[in-house]
Motif scaffolding. Structure first.
Motif, PDB file in Angstrom:
ATOM      1  N   ILE A  79     -77.847  26.825 -39.652  1.00  0.00           N
ATOM      2  CA  ILE A  79     -77.633  25.787 -38.629  1.00  0.00           C
ATOM      3  C   ILE A  79     -78.971  25.191 -38.158  1.00  0.00           C
ATOM      4  O   ILE A  79     -79.156  23.965 -38.234  1.00  0.00           O
ATOM      5  CB  ILE A  79     -76.807  26.327 -37.434  1.00  0.00           C
ATOM      6  CG1 ILE A  79     -75.372  26.605 -37.880  1.00  0.00           C
ATOM      7  CG2 ILE A  79     -76.822  25.364 -36.256  1.00  0.00           C
ATOM      8  CD1 ILE A  79     -74.479  27.248 -36.824  1.00  0.00           C
TER       9      ILE A  79
ATOM     10  N   SER B 201     -72.117  34.317 -34.307  1.00  0.00           N
ATOM     11  CA  SER B 201     -71.407  34.308 -35.582  1.00  0.00           C
ATOM     12  C   SER B 201     -71.295  35.683 -36.224  1.00  0.00           C
ATOM     13  O   SER B 201     -70.607  35.841 -37.218  1.00  0.00           O
ATOM     14  CB  SER B 201     -72.115  33.351 -36.556  1.00  0.00           C
ATOM     15  OG  SER B 201     -73.368  33.894 -36.941  1.00  0.00           O
ATOM     16  N   LEU B 202     -71.985  36.693 -35.672  1.00  0.00           N
ATOM     17  CA  LEU B 202     -72.018  37.986 -36.369  1.00  0.00           C
ATOM     18  C   LEU B 202     -71.477  39.175 -35.573  1.00  0.00           C
ATOM     19  O   LEU B 202     -71.069  40.166 -36.170  1.00  0.00           O
ATOM     20  CB  LEU B 202     -73.457  38.315 -36.795  1.00  0.00           C
ATOM     21  CG  LEU B 202     -74.086  37.437 -37.878  1.00  0.00           C
ATOM     22  CD1 LEU B 202     -75.539  37.835 -38.097  1.00  0.00           C
ATOM     23  CD2 LEU B 202     -73.326  37.539 -39.186  1.00  0.00           C
TER      24      LEU B 202
ATOM     25  N   VAL C  52     -64.305  32.026 -26.742  1.00  0.00           N
ATOM     26  CA  VAL C  52     -64.234  32.024 -28.206  1.00  0.00           C
ATOM     27  C   VAL C  52     -64.058  33.459 -28.695  1.00  0.00           C
ATOM     28  O   VAL C  52     -64.883  34.328 -28.402  1.00  0.00           O
ATOM     29  CB  VAL C  52     -65.525  31.432 -28.830  1.00  0.00           C
ATOM     30  CG1 VAL C  52     -65.367  31.290 -30.340  1.00  0.00           C
ATOM     31  CG2 VAL C  52     -65.870  30.096 -28.195  1.00  0.00           C
TER      32      VAL C  52
ATOM     33  N   GLY D 195     -61.698  31.650 -33.601  1.00  0.00           N
ATOM     34  CA  GLY D 195     -62.451  31.234 -34.783  1.00  0.00           C
ATOM     35  C   GLY D 195     -63.760  30.582 -34.395  1.00  0.00           C
ATOM     36  O   GLY D 195     -64.599  31.191 -33.744  1.00  0.00           O
ATOM     37  N   TRP D 196     -63.919  29.310 -34.750  1.00  0.00           N
ATOM     38  CA  TRP D 196     -65.196  28.615 -34.581  1.00  0.00           C
ATOM     39  C   TRP D 196     -65.064  27.498 -33.547  1.00  0.00           C
ATOM     40  O   TRP D 196     -64.164  26.662 -33.644  1.00  0.00           O
ATOM     41  CB  TRP D 196     -65.645  28.033 -35.927  1.00  0.00           C
ATOM     42  CG  TRP D 196     -67.057  27.552 -35.939  1.00  0.00           C
ATOM     43  CD1 TRP D 196     -67.483  26.262 -35.828  1.00  0.00           C
ATOM     44  CD2 TRP D 196     -68.238  28.352 -36.079  1.00  0.00           C
ATOM     45  NE1 TRP D 196     -68.856  26.218 -35.890  1.00  0.00           N
ATOM     46  CE2 TRP D 196     -69.353  27.483 -36.046  1.00  0.00           C
ATOM     47  CE3 TRP D 196     -68.472  29.727 -36.218  1.00  0.00           C
ATOM     48  CZ2 TRP D 196     -70.669  27.937 -36.153  1.00  0.00           C
ATOM     49  CZ3 TRP D 196     -69.786  30.167 -36.328  1.00  0.00           C
ATOM     50  CH2 TRP D 196     -70.860  29.275 -36.294  1.00  0.00           C
ATOM     51  N   ALA D 197     -65.977  27.480 -32.585  1.00  0.00           N
ATOM     52  CA  ALA D 197     -65.931  26.454 -31.533  1.00  0.00           C
ATOM     53  C   ALA D 197     -67.087  25.469 -31.701  1.00  0.00           C
ATOM     54  O   ALA D 197     -68.145  25.841 -32.207  1.00  0.00           O
ATOM     55  CB  ALA D 197     -66.050  27.128 -30.172  1.00  0.00           C
TER      56      ALA D 197
ATOM     57  N   GLN E 125     -69.825  24.583 -30.325  1.00  0.00           N
ATOM     58  CA  GLN E 125     -70.590  25.138 -29.192  1.00  0.00           C
ATOM     59  C   GLN E 125     -71.487  24.128 -28.482  1.00  0.00           C
ATOM     60  O   GLN E 125     -71.505  24.054 -27.256  1.00  0.00           O
ATOM     61  CB  GLN E 125     -71.438  26.327 -29.674  1.00  0.00           C
ATOM     62  CG  GLN E 125     -72.302  26.924 -28.573  1.00  0.00           C
ATOM     63  CD  GLN E 125     -72.679  28.358 -28.852  1.00  0.00           C
ATOM     64  OE1 GLN E 125     -71.820  29.203 -29.078  1.00  0.00           O
ATOM     65  NE2 GLN E 125     -73.968  28.656 -28.828  1.00  0.00           N
TER      66      GLN E 125
ATOM     67  N   GLY F  35     -78.150  35.538 -28.859  1.00  0.00           N
ATOM     68  CA  GLY F  35     -78.692  35.045 -30.134  1.00  0.00           C
ATOM     69  C   GLY F  35     -79.714  33.965 -29.790  1.00  0.00           C
ATOM     70  O   GLY F  35     -79.549  33.260 -28.778  1.00  0.00           O
TER      71      GLY F  35
ATOM     72  N   ASN G 215     -80.472  31.063 -31.223  1.00  0.00           N
ATOM     73  CA  ASN G 215     -79.978  29.676 -31.237  1.00  0.00           C
ATOM     74  C   ASN G 215     -79.131  29.399 -29.999  1.00  0.00           C
ATOM     75  O   ASN G 215     -79.288  28.365 -29.354  1.00  0.00           O
ATOM     76  CB  ASN G 215     -79.135  29.421 -32.494  1.00  0.00           C
ATOM     77  CG  ASN G 215     -79.969  29.468 -33.744  1.00  0.00           C
ATOM     78  OD1 ASN G 215     -80.781  28.583 -33.997  1.00  0.00           O
ATOM     79  ND2 ASN G 215     -79.819  30.529 -34.524  1.00  0.00           N
ATOM     80  N   SER G 216     -78.266  30.344 -29.675  1.00  0.00           N
ATOM     81  CA  SER G 216     -77.414  30.146 -28.494  1.00  0.00           C
ATOM     82  C   SER G 216     -78.266  30.070 -27.230  1.00  0.00           C
ATOM     83  O   SER G 216     -77.984  29.277 -26.326  1.00  0.00           O
ATOM     84  CB  SER G 216     -76.403  31.290 -28.367  1.00  0.00           C
ATOM     85  OG  SER G 216     -75.545  31.287 -29.484  1.00  0.00           O
TER      86      SER G 216
ATOM     87  N   GLU H  31     -79.716  26.674 -27.082  1.00  0.00           N
ATOM     88  CA  GLU H  31     -78.667  25.679 -26.807  1.00  0.00           C
ATOM     89  C   GLU H  31     -78.261  25.727 -25.326  1.00  0.00           C
ATOM     90  O   GLU H  31     -78.001  24.691 -24.720  1.00  0.00           O
ATOM     91  CB  GLU H  31     -77.473  25.921 -27.740  1.00  0.00           C
ATOM     92  CG  GLU H  31     -77.820  25.561 -29.197  1.00  0.00           C
ATOM     93  CD  GLU H  31     -76.928  26.240 -30.249  1.00  0.00           C
ATOM     94  OE1 GLU H  31     -75.866  26.796 -29.885  1.00  0.00           O
ATOM     95  OE2 GLU H  31     -77.305  26.219 -31.441  1.00  0.00           O
TER      96      GLU H  31
ATOM     97  N   GLN I  87     -81.855  40.660 -29.952  1.00  0.00           N
ATOM     98  CA  GLN I  87     -81.168  40.094 -28.786  1.00  0.00           C
ATOM     99  C   GLN I  87     -81.651  40.666 -27.445  1.00  0.00           C
ATOM    100  O   GLN I  87     -81.633  39.968 -26.431  1.00  0.00           O
ATOM    101  CB  GLN I  87     -79.648  40.258 -28.953  1.00  0.00           C
ATOM    102  CG  GLN I  87     -79.116  39.388 -30.100  1.00  0.00           C
ATOM    103  CD  GLN I  87     -77.753  39.823 -30.617  1.00  0.00           C
ATOM    104  OE1 GLN I  87     -77.096  40.654 -30.011  1.00  0.00           O
ATOM    105  NE2 GLN I  87     -77.332  39.266 -31.745  1.00  0.00           N
TER     106      GLN I  87
HETATM  107  N1  UDP Z   1     -71.799  28.798 -33.149  1.00  0.00           N
HETATM  108  C1  UDP Z   1     -70.894  27.759 -33.030  1.00  0.00           C
HETATM  109  N2  UDP Z   1     -69.594  28.056 -32.784  1.00  0.00           N
HETATM  110  C2  UDP Z   1     -69.134  29.325 -32.664  1.00  0.00           C
HETATM  111  C3  UDP Z   1     -70.078  30.384 -32.776  1.00  0.00           C
HETATM  112  C4  UDP Z   1     -71.389  30.088 -33.003  1.00  0.00           C
HETATM  113  O1  UDP Z   1     -71.264  26.574 -33.131  1.00  0.00           O
HETATM  114  O2  UDP Z   1     -67.933  29.520 -32.440  1.00  0.00           O
HETATM  115  C5  UDP Z   1     -73.204  28.474 -33.462  1.00  0.00           C
HETATM  116  C6  UDP Z   1     -74.093  28.450 -32.240  1.00  0.00           C
HETATM  117  O3  UDP Z   1     -74.084  27.160 -31.666  1.00  0.00           O
HETATM  118  C7  UDP Z   1     -75.452  28.845 -32.833  1.00  0.00           C
HETATM  119  C8  UDP Z   1     -75.089  29.745 -33.994  1.00  0.00           C
HETATM  120  O4  UDP Z   1     -73.728  29.493 -34.293  1.00  0.00           O
HETATM  121  O5  UDP Z   1     -76.117  27.687 -33.306  1.00  0.00           O
HETATM  122  C9  UDP Z   1     -75.260  31.218 -33.680  1.00  0.00           C
HETATM  123  O6  UDP Z   1     -76.601  31.560 -33.732  1.00  0.00           O
HETATM  124  P1  UDP Z   1     -77.237  32.632 -32.759  1.00  0.00           P
HETATM  125  O7  UDP Z   1     -78.672  32.754 -33.132  1.00  0.00           O
HETATM  126  O8  UDP Z   1     -76.975  32.280 -31.354  1.00  0.00           O
HETATM  127  O9  UDP Z   1     -76.461  33.971 -33.005  1.00  0.00           O
HETATM  128  P2  UDP Z   1     -75.980  34.828 -34.289  1.00  0.00           P
HETATM  129  O10 UDP Z   1     -74.880  34.119 -34.899  1.00  0.00           O
HETATM  130  O11 UDP Z   1     -77.149  35.041 -35.179  1.00  0.00           O
HETATM  131  O12 UDP Z   1     -75.568  36.102 -33.671  1.00  0.00           O
END
Ligand code: UDP
Length: 486
Positions: free
Chosen positions: A22, A286-287, A312, A344-346, A348, A365, A367-368, A371, A388
């Motif tokens: 991403i 995502s993990l 989510v 599932g997937w939002a 975000q 995370g 990225n979160s 954001e 984390q």
């Molecule tokens: N994300 C998303 N929708 C979801 C879950 C995650 O768009 O339902 C995106 C979130 O915006 C971020 C990335 O997935 O860009 C997750 O990265 P992060 O480093 O926060 O955590 P990780 O997935 O490595 O635990």
């Protein structure tokens, strides 16, 4: 300048995990906006997920493409189609996954031989040390794309140098903030390195030395001291983020990383119906694997707080047990109108940037975290594994924009979190949400700080801002290398 840039071709190679693909895709768009050509290496399944994003970017005139290489899942002992870390059913498969990634080296080199124009450089995320050998073979520079902060990079270096093995808790030495760690909060590889990962970690360290520079997904104004400190240790450290801000239009914000499990327009109109800054957004990346028992407590905590919420539940966590509980408890009926569950997937970034969202319950995370900062939203921090806990300390102790849920130790990467953290009960979830949403002086101050950072983040990426200038330095460095190689 524009015609010179036209010949530059940047090859971007992310680890096949959402938190790498991403931000590197966002960065690819930022680079393409500056006039260079960008190719992103991926695999067929990931290409399907990212097709809409790239298609949109091409339609807007950017020179960007995905190149899909067959992923050797089965040869590496993985289930067929297992092309992204979020599809691993157990993290015990992680070393097979890394091996499969490394097996992409030969097909990648063959593909590069046929590329026109030839790549001018490689930018790959930190977990792919073998890409340095590919860059060396084609005599082009490689830059590391760091998916963690300068704070984490610097503190983890200081801790790995210190004699902490036998201590239960310790302060990070020689930094301006008082940052205390418990042994259990360190990523697994810093407490004891699993055999399989020893080699990978060693290769990552070596490849850092040969890389031409480090591009950090962060911005200088947020962590100035740590950027400077890292610069004393490495050459060419450039903060180039927050990259998610390259997504300006609604479609760009919503098509990110995967196909959404909720209609974006419905999501927006649901949020439109709520008061400004009143909604809690809860998502754990995502993990993370969250157990059914913990999911129930989160649900009850969200319900008991008086705030509207978007929650989510990750696809893999929507187990029969969770669904049974939701059904038997008539949970969705109970929260109707006030709570929205996304299975599932939002989208975000789209959700976070909506004016109704006032708090973010999150797993820290990186990225979160960024954001959340860009959206100017204070956070309830609930770290689980990897780096984390560093991010939590950065959010709470350095930036002062978050409230801890109180997690004390890392879980096994990919394991159900209460194995080692213990179950976080609903009343703690409720209480933490209330504290972060609170309008008392402390709460207001927390919100003011994160809103100020959001403004600084935007300015960093605008023309003339620090991240904008760092991207210019990168492009100049690559141009210089191309000129020198004639
Ligand atoms: N994300 C998303 N929708 C979801 C879950 C995650 O768009 O339902 C995106 C979130 O915006 C971020 C990335 O997935 O860009 C997750 O990265 P992060 O480093 O926060 O955590 P990780 O997935 O490595 O635990």
């Amino acid at each position: 300048m524009a015609s010179k840039l036209h010949h530059l071709h940047f090859l971007l190679i992310p680890l096949l995990s959402q938190s790498h693909i991403i931000p590197l895709t966002d960065f690819g768009k930022l680079l393409a906006k500056r006039g260079v050509k960008v190719s992103i290496i991926t695999t067929p399944l990931n290409a399907i997920r990212y097709r809409a994003t790239i298609h949109r970017a091409i339609e807007s005139g950017l020179r960007i493409q995905l190149i899909a290489l067959e992923f050797p899942s089965q040869e590496a002992g993985l289930p067929p189609g297992c092309e992204n870390m979020d599809l691993l059913t157990s993290m015990d498969l992680a070393s097979d996954f890394f091996r499969a990634c490394e097996m992409l080296k030969a097909p990648l080199e063959n593909m590069i031989l046929g590329l026109d124009p030839k790549p001018s450089c490689i930018i790959s995320t930190n977990a792919l040390p073998w890409t340095q050998q590919v860059a060396d073979r084609f005599k082009i520079p490689r830059y590391i794309f760091e998916t963690i902060s300068c704070f984490t990079l610097f503190c983890s270096k200081k801790l790995s140098e210190a004699q902490i093995q036998d201590l239960e808790s310790f302060l990070v030495p020689n930094i301006p903030h008082k940052i205390e760690f418990k042994k259990a909060q360190l990523p697994e590889n810093m407490r004891k390195t699993p055999k399989d990962f020893e080699k990978v970690i060693d290769q990552i360290k070596k490849s850092q030395l040969s890389a031409r520079g480090s591009l950090v997904s962060s911005f200088e104004e947020m962590e100035h001291w740590y950027v400077e400190a890292l610069r004393r240790e490495r050459d060419n450290v450039w903060c180039i983020g927050p990259v998610s801000l390259c997504n300006e239009k609604i479609g760009e914000k919503s098509d990110r990383g995967n196909n959404n499990s909720i209609d974006e327009n419905y999501c927006i109109s649901w949020l439109d119906s709520k008061e400004p800054k009143s909604v809690i957004y809860a998502c754990f990346g995502s993990l993370c694997r969250v157990s059914a028992a913990q999911i129930k407590e989160i649900g009850l905590g969200l319900e008991a707080s008086c705030f509207p919420f978007v929650w989510v539940i990750r696809g893999l966590d929507c187990s029969d047990e969770v669904e049974k509980w939701l059904f038997e408890e008539k949970f969705e009926e109970r929260i109707e109108g006030r709570g929205l569950i996304v299975r599932g997937w939002a989208p975000q970034v789209l959700i976070l940037s909506h004016q109704s969202v006032g708090g973010f319950l999150m797993h820290c995370g990186w990225n979160s975290t960024l954001e959340g900062v860009c959206a100017g939203v204070p956070m309830v921090t609930w770290p689980m594994f990897a780096e984390q806990f560093y991010n939590e300390k950065f959010i709470v102790n350095v930036l002062g924009i978050g409230v801890r849920i109180g997690a004390e130790g890392c879980v096994k990467f990919g394991g159900a979190e209460e194995q080692s953290q213990g179950l976080v009960k609903w009343d703690r979830v409720k209480r933490s949400i209330e504290v972060v949403m609170d309008g008392d002086e402390e709460g207001k101050e927390r919100r003011r700080r994160v809103e100020k950072l959001a403004k600084m983040a935007k300015e960093a990426l605008e023309q003339g801002g620090s991240s904008y200038l760092n991207v210019t330095l990168l492009i100049q460095d690559v141009t210089q290398h191309v000129i020198n190689s004639y």
